[in-house]
Scaffold this motif. Structure first.
Motif, PDB file in Angstrom:
ATOM      1  N   ALA A 181       0.807  -1.090  -0.179  1.00 40.94           N
ATOM      2  CA  ALA A 181      -0.069   0.167   0.008  1.00 40.94           C
ATOM      3  C   ALA A 181       0.878   1.352  -0.004  1.00 40.94           C
ATOM      4  O   ALA A 181       0.571   2.191  -0.568  1.00 40.94           O
ATOM      5  N   TYR A 182       2.046   1.224   0.576  1.00 37.97           N
ATOM      6  CA  TYR A 182       2.742   2.416   0.675  1.00 37.97           C
ATOM      7  C   TYR A 182       3.308   2.887  -0.443  1.00 37.97           C
ATOM      8  O   TYR A 182       3.318   4.009  -0.785  1.00 37.97           O
ATOM      9  N   TYR A 183       3.621   1.739  -1.453  1.00 33.47           N
ATOM     10  CA  TYR A 183       4.129   2.411  -2.796  1.00 33.47           C
ATOM     11  C   TYR A 183       3.019   2.363  -3.986  1.00 33.47           C
ATOM     12  O   TYR A 183       3.103   2.799  -4.893  1.00 33.47           O
ATOM     13  N   ALA A 184       1.932   1.591  -3.325  1.00 33.85           N
ATOM     14  CA  ALA A 184       0.755   1.492  -4.517  1.00 33.85           C
ATOM     15  C   ALA A 184      -0.299   2.414  -4.479  1.00 33.85           C
ATOM     16  O   ALA A 184      -1.506   1.860  -4.580  1.00 33.85           O
ATOM     17  N   GLY A 185       0.015   3.557  -4.114  1.00 34.39           N
ATOM     18  CA  GLY A 185      -1.117   4.454  -3.993  1.00 34.39           C
ATOM     19  C   GLY A 185      -2.160   4.351  -2.703  1.00 34.39           C
ATOM     20  O   GLY A 185      -3.221   4.883  -2.906  1.00 34.39           O
ATOM     21  N   GLY A 186      -1.736   3.766  -1.712  1.00 40.73           N
ATOM     22  CA  GLY A 186      -2.594   3.422  -0.834  1.00 40.73           C
ATOM     23  C   GLY A 186      -3.509   2.264  -0.835  1.00 40.73           C
ATOM     24  O   GLY A 186      -4.287   2.007  -0.037  1.00 40.73           O
ATOM     25  N   ARG A 261       2.909   9.873  -0.868  1.00 42.69           N
ATOM     26  CA  ARG A 261       2.684   8.913   0.116  1.00 42.69           C
ATOM     27  C   ARG A 261       2.333   9.449   1.374  1.00 42.69           C
ATOM     28  O   ARG A 261       1.876   8.873   2.524  1.00 42.69           O
ATOM     29  N   LEU A 262       2.772  10.872   1.497  1.00 39.66           N
ATOM     30  CA  LEU A 262       2.253  11.575   2.711  1.00 39.66           C
ATOM     31  C   LEU A 262       0.731  11.714   2.744  1.00 39.66           C
ATOM     32  O   LEU A 262       0.205  11.627   3.784  1.00 39.66           O
ATOM     33  N   TYR A 263       0.301  12.239   1.697  1.00 43.01           N
ATOM     34  CA  TYR A 263      -1.040  12.153   1.446  1.00 43.01           C
ATOM     35  C   TYR A 263      -1.795  11.146   1.833  1.00 43.01           C
ATOM     36  O   TYR A 263      -2.708  10.909   2.407  1.00 43.01           O
ATOM     37  N   GLN A 264      -1.371   9.809   1.345  1.00 36.58           N
ATOM     38  CA  GLN A 264      -1.938   8.691   1.694  1.00 36.58           C
ATOM     39  C   GLN A 264      -2.409   8.311   3.217  1.00 36.58           C
ATOM     40  O   GLN A 264      -3.073   7.498   3.463  1.00 36.58           O
ATOM     41  N   THR A 265      -1.426   9.123   3.955  1.00 33.63           N
ATOM     42  CA  THR A 265      -2.016   8.774   5.462  1.00 33.63           C
ATOM     43  C   THR A 265      -2.801   9.653   6.051  1.00 33.63           C
ATOM     44  O   THR A 265      -2.989   9.644   7.236  1.00 33.63           O
ATOM     45  N   MET A 266      -3.578  10.499   5.074  1.00 29.74           N
ATOM     46  CA  MET A 266      -4.416  11.681   5.526  1.00 29.74           C
ATOM     47  C   MET A 266      -5.777  11.417   5.232  1.00 29.74           C
ATOM     48  O   MET A 266      -6.715  12.095   5.208  1.00 29.74           O
ATOM     49  N   SER A 267      -6.346  10.228   4.984  1.00 33.21           N
ATOM     50  CA  SER A 267      -7.682   9.770   4.530  1.00 33.21           C
ATOM     51  C   SER A 267      -8.345  10.605   3.687  1.00 33.21           C
ATOM     52  O   SER A 267      -9.559  10.879   3.443  1.00 33.21           O
ATOM     53  N   LEU A 268      -7.562  10.782   2.493  1.00 38.24           N
ATOM     54  CA  LEU A 268      -7.981  11.488   1.453  1.00 38.24           C
ATOM     55  C   LEU A 268      -8.234  10.477   0.333  1.00 38.24           C
ATOM     56  O   LEU A 268      -7.831   9.437   0.262  1.00 38.24           O
ATOM     57  N   THR A 269      -9.340  10.867  -0.429  1.00 33.41           N
ATOM     58  CA  THR A 269      -9.542  10.054  -1.631  1.00 33.41           C
ATOM     59  C   THR A 269      -8.576  10.019  -2.683  1.00 33.41           C
ATOM     60  O   THR A 269      -7.901  11.063  -2.721  1.00 33.41           O
ATOM     61  N   ARG A 270      -8.459   8.972  -3.524  1.00 33.85           N
ATOM     62  CA  ARG A 270      -7.593   9.244  -4.624  1.00 33.85           C
ATOM     63  C   ARG A 270      -7.753  10.630  -5.526  1.00 33.85           C
ATOM     64  O   ARG A 270      -6.754  11.296  -6.230  1.00 33.85           O
ATOM     65  N   ASP A 271      -9.311  11.135  -5.818  1.00 32.09           N
ATOM     66  CA  ASP A 271      -9.449  12.254  -6.338  1.00 32.09           C
ATOM     67  C   ASP A 271      -8.694  13.401  -5.740  1.00 32.09           C
ATOM     68  O   ASP A 271      -8.346  14.265  -6.507  1.00 32.09           O
ATOM     69  N   GLU A 272      -9.171  13.318  -4.563  1.00 33.49           N
ATOM     70  CA  GLU A 272      -8.382  14.487  -3.770  1.00 33.49           C
ATOM     71  C   GLU A 272      -6.790  14.550  -3.690  1.00 33.49           C
ATOM     72  O   GLU A 272      -6.254  15.619  -3.868  1.00 33.49           O
ATOM     73  N   ILE A 273      -6.299  13.370  -3.749  1.00 32.19           N
ATOM     74  CA  ILE A 273      -4.784  13.395  -3.856  1.00 32.19           C
ATOM     75  C   ILE A 273      -4.440  13.894  -5.149  1.00 32.19           C
ATOM     76  O   ILE A 273      -3.394  14.548  -5.507  1.00 32.19           O
TER      77      ILE A 273
END
Length: 355
Positions: A181-186, A261-273
């Motif tokens: 998950a860390y490398y594959a976009g969450g 990867r930092l944004y992936q820890t913020m409960s954002l959706t893929r579209d938001e990232i």
């Protein structure tokens, strides 16, 4: 007591069955109407409009047409009900949509999965990892309520996800999933042990201190390996054109992947990232590094403020290092004075002030 997701998943399943039944009813009504029209036309050719048989068949045509309209009305009502339930599910399952793997599954991604498997196979003998794809219309309803809801929600599209299958239950299986998950976009893979699916806390993509326990990917070490991993991450969000712009300077691509990867820890959706990353594409490396530091520092500024100030200063100062320093200086002044960050950046540009 059933949860909201379980209730909506059950209601959506019932609504989809009802919609399918209404579709079949429309098909039957269309066929019956066409058959009645054909019989009426044939009798009309052989006789006259006053012929009792023609009159009987004409009445049958009108009756079948009314039945067709009623069936269409039933189908539209069923489709409306299904759409309403889907809208509610999309509202309660925003981040969970990462359970599906976005972007391309190319040779580099296959190499990455092989390296992850090799990193864990000593402690998880026989572990397997693969990408599973489902075609539109085919559903995998073997998971939990959230998985079933997502499958019903996106049943009309092609879907893919990563599966990890181990011979025995082990906490390492969850660490392996978060490694992917860390490398594959969450995207957190589905994990199975001895044929049973495990729940591994899908809301997190990285655990505190996990970097120290995560094995190194031997075949993806060094500068070129970092670029491969960066492309794998960024491909989950951006198209190849954007990646090509970033790849002209490899360090920019790597830095953008770190921000993602930092944004992936913020409960954002893929579209938001994706939207956030698109705003950062024009920035030079030093400005990207500063944005990364500011985002990770949990300051009171919104992403919009930081990104807009960064683009303004990076576009104004010819030297990238000076632009990055100006951004840091603007942040300090905004924190001290209480003036919005974007206004401080505008004042720096208008006055020609250098940090």
């Amino acid at each position: 007591m059933s949860s909201t997701v379980e209730t909506l998943e059950r209601e959506l399943g019932e609504a989809q069955l009802e919609r399918e039944a209404q579709q079949r009813a429309v098909t039957r009504a269309e066929n019956a109407h066409e058959a009645a029209c054909a019989a009426r036309d044939e009798a009309w050719v052989e006789g006259s409009s006053d012929d009792p048989e023609v009159e009987r068949l004409s009445a049958l045509v009108f009756e079948r047409r009314r039945g067709l309209y009623e069936a269409i009305d039933g189908l539209k009502a069923a489709e409306g009900k299904e759409r309403r339930i889907k809208s509610r599910l999309m509202y309660v399952l925003p981040a969970e949509r990462r359970r599906y793997l976005s972007g391309e599954v190319d040779e580099e991604f296959g190499l990455f999965l092989d390296e992850v498997r090799r990193a864990y196979e000593a402690e998880l003998p026989g572990v397997g990892i693969s990408v599973v794809e489902e075609e539109p219309g085919k559903l995998d309803l073997g998971g939990d309520a959230t998985w079933r809801a997502l499958e019903r929600l996106y049943s009309g599209t092609a879907r893919k996800w990563v599966e990890i299958r181990a011979a025995r239950d082990s906490p390492l299986a969850g660490v392996m999933a978060r490694h992917v998950a860390y490398y594959a976009g969450g995207h957190l893979p589905r994990v199975f042990a001895d044929g049973l699916e495990l729940g591994i806390g899908r809301t997190q993509t990285r655990l505190p201190g996990e970097e120290g326990r995560r094995p190194a990917l031997g075949g993806l070490g060094g500068g070129e390996g970092e670029l491969v991993l960066a492309r794998i991450t960024v491909r989950r969000y951006l198209d190849e054109g954007c990646i090509g712009r970033l790849a002209k300077q490899g360090e920019r691509l790597t830095q953008m992947a770190e921000i993602a990867r930092l944004y992936q820890t913020m409960s954002l959706t893929r579209d938001e990232i994706r939207w956030r990353l698109e705003q950062l594409i024009p920035l030079r490396l030093e400005a990207l590094q500063t944005v990364h530091r500011l985002t990770g520092g949990h300051l009171r500024f919104s992403f919009y403020e930081i990104a807009r100030a960064a683009r303004l200063l990076d576009g104004h100062f010819p030297d990238a290092g000076v632009a990055a320093e100006a951004l840091s200086h603007a942040v300090d002044r905004a924190l001290e004075s209480g003036v919005p960050l974007v206004d401080v950046a505008y004042l720096s540009v208008a006055s020609g002030e250098w940090p």
